[in-house]
Write a protein that holds these residues in place. Structure first.
Motif, PDB file in Angstrom:
ATOM      1  N   ASP A  12       0.818  -1.204   0.000  1.00  0.00           N
ATOM      2  CA  ASP A  12       0.000   0.000   0.000  1.00  0.00           C
ATOM      3  C   ASP A  12       0.858   1.262   0.000  1.00  0.00           C
ATOM      4  O   ASP A  12       1.492   1.592   1.005  1.00  0.00           O
ATOM      5  CB  ASP A  12      -0.907  -0.019   1.230  1.00  0.00           C
ATOM      6  N   THR A  13       0.881   1.972  -1.117  1.00  0.00           N
ATOM      7  CA  THR A  13       1.681   3.194  -1.215  1.00  0.00           C
ATOM      8  C   THR A  13       1.115   4.327  -0.360  1.00  0.00           C
ATOM      9  O   THR A  13       1.781   5.350  -0.174  1.00  0.00           O
ATOM     10  CB  THR A  13       1.775   3.664  -2.679  1.00  0.00           C
ATOM     11  N   LEU A  14      -0.088   4.162   0.163  1.00  0.00           N
ATOM     12  CA  LEU A  14      -0.667   5.170   1.057  1.00  0.00           C
ATOM     13  C   LEU A  14      -0.295   4.918   2.516  1.00  0.00           C
ATOM     14  O   LEU A  14      -0.538   5.768   3.369  1.00  0.00           O
ATOM     15  CB  LEU A  14      -2.196   5.175   0.915  1.00  0.00           C
ATOM     16  N   HIS A  15       0.280   3.759   2.789  1.00  0.00           N
ATOM     17  CA  HIS A  15       0.688   3.426   4.152  1.00  0.00           C
ATOM     18  C   HIS A  15       2.101   2.851   4.119  1.00  0.00           C
ATOM     19  O   HIS A  15       2.308   1.652   4.329  1.00  0.00           O
ATOM     20  CB  HIS A  15      -0.295   2.446   4.794  1.00  0.00           C
ATOM     21  N   MET A  16       3.055   3.731   3.829  1.00  0.00           N
ATOM     22  CA  MET A  16       4.461   3.332   3.805  1.00  0.00           C
ATOM     23  C   MET A  16       5.321   4.496   4.275  1.00  0.00           C
ATOM     24  O   MET A  16       4.889   5.660   4.260  1.00  0.00           O
ATOM     25  CB  MET A  16       4.880   2.897   2.403  1.00  0.00           C
ATOM     26  N   GLY A  17       6.541   4.176   4.713  1.00  0.00           N
ATOM     27  CA  GLY A  17       7.457   5.197   5.182  1.00  0.00           C
ATOM     28  C   GLY A  17       7.882   6.145   4.081  1.00  0.00           C
ATOM     29  O   GLY A  17       7.786   5.822   2.888  1.00  0.00           O
ATOM     30  N   HIS A  18       8.378   7.319   4.471  1.00  0.00           N
ATOM     31  CA  HIS A  18       8.742   8.359   3.508  1.00  0.00           C
ATOM     32  C   HIS A  18       9.842   7.918   2.553  1.00  0.00           C
ATOM     33  O   HIS A  18       9.924   8.420   1.423  1.00  0.00           O
ATOM     34  CB  HIS A  18       9.180   9.624   4.244  1.00  0.00           C
ATOM     35  N   GLU A  19      10.703   6.985   2.984  1.00  0.00           N
ATOM     36  CA  GLU A  19      11.836   6.586   2.153  1.00  0.00           C
ATOM     37  C   GLU A  19      11.692   5.171   1.607  1.00  0.00           C
ATOM     38  O   GLU A  19      12.659   4.579   1.137  1.00  0.00           O
ATOM     39  CB  GLU A  19      13.139   6.720   2.947  1.00  0.00           C
ATOM     40  N   VAL A  20      10.493   4.623   1.659  1.00  0.00           N
ATOM     41  CA  VAL A  20      10.241   3.300   1.086  1.00  0.00           C
ATOM     42  C   VAL A  20       9.954   3.448  -0.404  1.00  0.00           C
ATOM     43  O   VAL A  20       9.302   4.408  -0.836  1.00  0.00           O
ATOM     44  CB  VAL A  20       9.057   2.604   1.784  1.00  0.00           C
ATOM     45  N   VAL A  21      10.436   2.502  -1.190  1.00  0.00           N
ATOM     46  CA  VAL A  21      10.184   2.477  -2.632  1.00  0.00           C
ATOM     47  C   VAL A  21       9.446   1.181  -2.958  1.00  0.00           C
ATOM     48  O   VAL A  21       9.885   0.094  -2.570  1.00  0.00           O
ATOM     49  CB  VAL A  21      11.497   2.554  -3.437  1.00  0.00           C
TER      50      VAL A  21
ATOM     51  N   GLY B 151       4.734  -3.677  -9.586  1.00  0.00           N
ATOM     52  CA  GLY B 151       3.289  -3.760  -9.434  1.00  0.00           C
ATOM     53  C   GLY B 151       2.822  -3.882  -8.004  1.00  0.00           C
ATOM     54  O   GLY B 151       1.804  -4.527  -7.723  1.00  0.00           O
ATOM     55  N   GLY B 152       3.544  -3.255  -7.085  1.00  0.00           N
ATOM     56  CA  GLY B 152       3.154  -3.297  -5.679  1.00  0.00           C
ATOM     57  C   GLY B 152       3.572  -4.555  -4.962  1.00  0.00           C
ATOM     58  O   GLY B 152       3.048  -4.859  -3.881  1.00  0.00           O
ATOM     59  N   GLN B 153       4.557  -5.273  -5.514  1.00  0.00           N
ATOM     60  CA  GLN B 153       4.987  -6.539  -4.911  1.00  0.00           C
ATOM     61  C   GLN B 153       6.367  -6.474  -4.263  1.00  0.00           C
ATOM     62  O   GLN B 153       6.722  -7.366  -3.496  1.00  0.00           O
ATOM     63  CB  GLN B 153       5.003  -7.641  -5.976  1.00  0.00           C
ATOM     64  N   ARG B 154       7.163  -5.442  -4.559  1.00  0.00           N
ATOM     65  CA  ARG B 154       8.542  -5.373  -4.041  1.00  0.00           C
ATOM     66  C   ARG B 154       8.758  -4.105  -3.234  1.00  0.00           C
ATOM     67  O   ARG B 154       8.352  -3.019  -3.641  1.00  0.00           O
ATOM     68  CB  ARG B 154       9.548  -5.431  -5.194  1.00  0.00           C
ATOM     69  N   ALA B 155       9.434  -4.272  -2.076  1.00  0.00           N
ATOM     70  CA  ALA B 155       9.755  -3.141  -1.209  1.00  0.00           C
ATOM     71  C   ALA B 155      11.261  -3.013  -1.046  1.00  0.00           C
ATOM     72  O   ALA B 155      11.964  -4.005  -0.836  1.00  0.00           O
ATOM     73  CB  ALA B 155       9.102  -3.309   0.162  1.00  0.00           C
ATOM     74  N   CYS B 156      11.747  -1.776  -1.156  1.00  0.00           N
ATOM     75  CA  CYS B 156      13.143  -1.483  -0.864  1.00  0.00           C
ATOM     76  C   CYS B 156      13.203  -0.052  -0.338  1.00  0.00           C
ATOM     77  O   CYS B 156      12.172   0.577  -0.100  1.00  0.00           O
ATOM     78  CB  CYS B 156      14.032  -1.685  -2.083  1.00  0.00           C
ATOM     79  N   GLY B 157      14.411   0.453  -0.143  1.00  0.00           N
ATOM     80  CA  GLY B 157      14.527   1.783   0.447  1.00  0.00           C
ATOM     81  C   GLY B 157      14.714   1.682   1.945  1.00  0.00           C
ATOM     82  O   GLY B 157      15.518   0.877   2.437  1.00  0.00           O
ATOM     83  N   SER B 158      13.947   2.463   2.710  1.00  0.00           N
ATOM     84  CA  SER B 158      14.105   2.478   4.160  1.00  0.00           C
ATOM     85  C   SER B 158      12.773   2.794   4.834  1.00  0.00           C
ATOM     86  O   SER B 158      12.178   3.846   4.586  1.00  0.00           O
ATOM     87  CB  SER B 158      15.150   3.527   4.566  1.00  0.00           C
ATOM     88  N   GLY B 159      12.315   1.877   5.680  1.00  0.00           N
ATOM     89  CA  GLY B 159      11.071   2.077   6.412  1.00  0.00           C
ATOM     90  C   GLY B 159      10.151   0.885   6.296  1.00  0.00           C
ATOM     91  O   GLY B 159      10.555  -0.208   5.894  1.00  0.00           O
ATOM     92  N   CYS B 160       8.889   1.102   6.640  1.00  0.00           N
ATOM     93  CA  CYS B 160       7.875   0.047   6.668  1.00  0.00           C
ATOM     94  C   CYS B 160       6.798   0.313   5.622  1.00  0.00           C
ATOM     95  O   CYS B 160       6.460   1.465   5.345  1.00  0.00           O
ATOM     96  CB  CYS B 160       7.243  -0.015   8.058  1.00  0.00           C
ATOM     97  N   VAL B 161       6.255  -0.765   5.065  1.00  0.00           N
ATOM     98  CA  VAL B 161       5.083  -0.658   4.202  1.00  0.00           C
ATOM     99  C   VAL B 161       4.100  -1.744   4.605  1.00  0.00           C
ATOM    100  O   VAL B 161       4.492  -2.867   4.938  1.00  0.00           O
ATOM    101  CB  VAL B 161       5.461  -0.784   2.708  1.00  0.00           C
ATOM    102  N   LEU B 162       2.819  -1.391   4.614  1.00  0.00           N
ATOM    103  CA  LEU B 162       1.762  -2.336   4.955  1.00  0.00           C
ATOM    104  C   LEU B 162       1.081  -2.843   3.687  1.00  0.00           C
ATOM    105  O   LEU B 162       1.165  -2.215   2.629  1.00  0.00           O
ATOM    106  CB  LEU B 162       0.719  -1.670   5.857  1.00  0.00           C
TER     107      LEU B 162
END
Length: 220
Positions: free
Chosen positions: A30-39, A43-54
């Motif tokens: 969810d790009t509406l519920h992720m940290g400021h530095e999360v990428v 297609g919404g399946q991979r997280a990188c950067g820094s922080g949390c995403v739900l």
């Protein structure tokens, strides 16, 4: 940071000539519920950067299951969290709103270590050590759990009584029984970590009776 993002988007192209494929599964990160530095990519399946995403859908069914592939190591955590958790944290389970397995070998909730995976002397495995929390599974001397490494798949099964973690299809025997409220899949990344969430077409069979996360009709 550039090198991290380059690895994160590996295999991902913005070329306009490539047709956009509509995903059948509406659940994703969810790009509406992720940290400021999360990428978020793929297609919404991979997280990188820094922080949390739900995830964008809560675990409301009786027995829900999803997987996370550790695509690249670093600082990471996987688990469950409510939308009240601090999404700019890079460690999971440091507040009352998250329950997570961390890359440092800890399983945490409310900044309390429920379990600790410690390296066994002169071996390649990690021994599971209870920290004495009343909710912990009673560990026997021969219970051994191995920390995930790059390429491994972590499965998470939640039935509103226990959250269980699986490593490449095998139960890690570190049940968490303190989960409360409305919770979502939670992925934490930092220091080059890349995590891929797997919400269907699982790499390993879910535990008996568990299925992929279902979307409430009100969200459709």
């Amino acid at each position: 940071m550039f090198c991290c993002l380059k690895s994160c988007v590996n295999g991902f192209s913005l070329t306009p000539s490539v047709p956009i494929r509509v995903k059948e599964n509406p659940i994703q990160l969810d790009t509406l519920h992720m940290g400021h530095e999360v990428v978020i990519v793929k297609g919404g399946q991979r997280a990188c950067g820094s922080g949390c995403v739900l995830g964008n859908a809560p675990l409301v069914q009786n027995k829900a299951y999803f997987e996370v592939k550790l695509q690249q190591g670093g600082v990471w955590a996987v688990g469950l969290a409510s939308r009240e958790t601090d999404i700019n944290k890079v460690h999971g389970g440091v507040d009352k709103e998250s329950w997570c397995l961390n890359s440092d070998g800890t399983v945490r909730h409310d900044n309390v270590e429920l379990y600790q995976l410690k390296a066994a002397p002169e071996t390649q495995t990690d021994i599971l050590v209870s920290t004495g929390s009343p909710q912990n599974h009673k560990n026997e001397d021969n219970i051994i759990s191995v920390m995930p490494v790059e390429g491994d798949v972590i499965g998470l099964a939640y039935d509103h009584v226990e959250l269980n973690f699986f490593l490449n299809g095998k139960n890690m025997e570190i049940p968490v029984r303190s989960v409360r409220g409305t919770v979502y899949p939670a992925l934490y990344v930092d220091d080059g970590a890349i995590l891929d969430v797997i919400l269907d077409n699982f790499r390993y069979p879910p535990p008996n009776g568990f299925e992929k996360i279902m979307v409430e009709q009100s969200l459709l």
